[in-house]
Design an enzyme around this catalytic site. Structure first.
Site, PDB file in Angstrom:
ATOM      1  N   HIS A 161       0.805  -1.221   0.000  1.00 15.24           N
ATOM      2  CA  HIS A 161       0.000   0.000   0.000  1.00 15.24           C
ATOM      3  C   HIS A 161       0.839   1.272   0.000  1.00 15.24           C
ATOM      4  CE1 HIS A 161      -3.703  -2.414   1.617  1.00 15.24           C
ATOM      5  NE2 HIS A 161      -3.518  -2.559   0.328  1.00 15.24           N
ATOM      6  N   GLY A 212      -2.040  -9.601  12.226  1.00 12.08           N
ATOM      7  CA  GLY A 212      -2.708  -8.329  12.492  1.00 12.08           C
ATOM      8  C   GLY A 212      -3.376  -7.668  11.310  1.00 12.08           C
TER       9      GLY A 212
END
Ligand code: OAD
Length: 230
Positions: A112, A177
């Site tokens: 990202h 996570g």
């Protein structure tokens, strides 16, 4: 099931915001999540940037200041130490915080983008800067854009194909996570499963992809990594 990374060769750590939670970086969703406080339509999409680049930069400079004060946690350090012993280990991260690299990891694929990179599409230039705040307006009046994959953006093709290649070839895949709701990132664990890798999920909470995993560790990232990496 007793698993130790020492029994594997081609290891992928696939990390999301929960990886950095113990460093004090807020996650995106759940209690205290960034998108609860800040509307991504105002701060994290191309339309918002085209409409009001200063507002978008206020948000990103706030994030630069916050993340800039955070240090890698034990989990980041354990993964970085792992890379020294297992050269074929790769981190594929959705995080833009740069904490894996700060912990000493080199083999990092940033799906990202990065909070610490900016780009100017008109002249095709990217640069890394840790300035905080970053003065985004250039002398000609145009703005640098955060080199981040915002909502509605396509992932960089070369970055995605690197991630697909390493995940499709791994023998151990450890997801840490991530809420597994943002695509195409959320699809990548399926490639590891198809490749026959042992798939482990580290997350205190269940996710939409939990049933895919051979082993789930419902605990904080650093606790689980101490177990896997020692
Ligand atoms: P989320 O905020 O969606 O999810 C964070 C996950 O971390 C949750 O499933 C939590 O249960 C888990 N978690 C929290 N604390 C943890 C801890 N100490 N140890 C382990 N897990 C913990 O974050 P992402 O899945 O990374 O995109 O979000 C994906 C993308 O959505 C982000 O990359 C971001 C966002 O919009 C961009 O900015 C482009």
């Amino acid at each position: 099931m007793d698993v130790n990374v020492a029994n594997y060769e081609r290891i992928v750590f696939f990390t999301g915001a929960g990886m950095s939670a113990e460093s004090g970086v807020p996650t995106y969703r759940g209690a205290g999540g960034i998108w609860k406080e800040y509307d991504y339509l105002t701060y994290a999409c191309q339309d918002a940037f085209d409409r009001d680049p200063s507002a978008v930069w206020d948000f990103h400079n706030y994030r630069r200041e916050l993340v800039g004060q955070c240090q890698p946690n034990l989990g980041h350090k354990l993964i970085a130490a792992c890379e020294k012993n297992y050269p074929a280990m790769t981190i594929v991260t959705q995080n833009i915080d740069g904490l894996h690299q700060l912990a000493g990891s080199n083999s990092v694929i940033e799906l990202h983008g990065s909070l610490w990179r900016v780009r100017d599409e008109r002249i095709g230039v990217r640069k890394t800067t840790r300035d905080s705040p970053f003065d985004a307006q250039q002398s000609n009046g145009s703005f640098w854009r955060p080199d981040i994959v915002w909502f509605g953006d396509m992932l960089d093709e070369a970055v995605l194909s690197d991630a697909v290649r390493v995940i499709s070839n791994c023998d151990l895949f450890v997801s840490i996570g991530t809420s597994a709701v943002v695509y195409p990132a959320a699809q990548l664990p399926l490639l590891a499963k198809d490749a026959g890798a042992l798939c482990i999920e580290i997350n205190p909470e269940e996710t939409p992809l939990s049933s895919l995993y051979d082993l789930t560790l419902r605990t904080a990232a650093s606790t689980a990594l101490e177990q896997l990496c020692s």
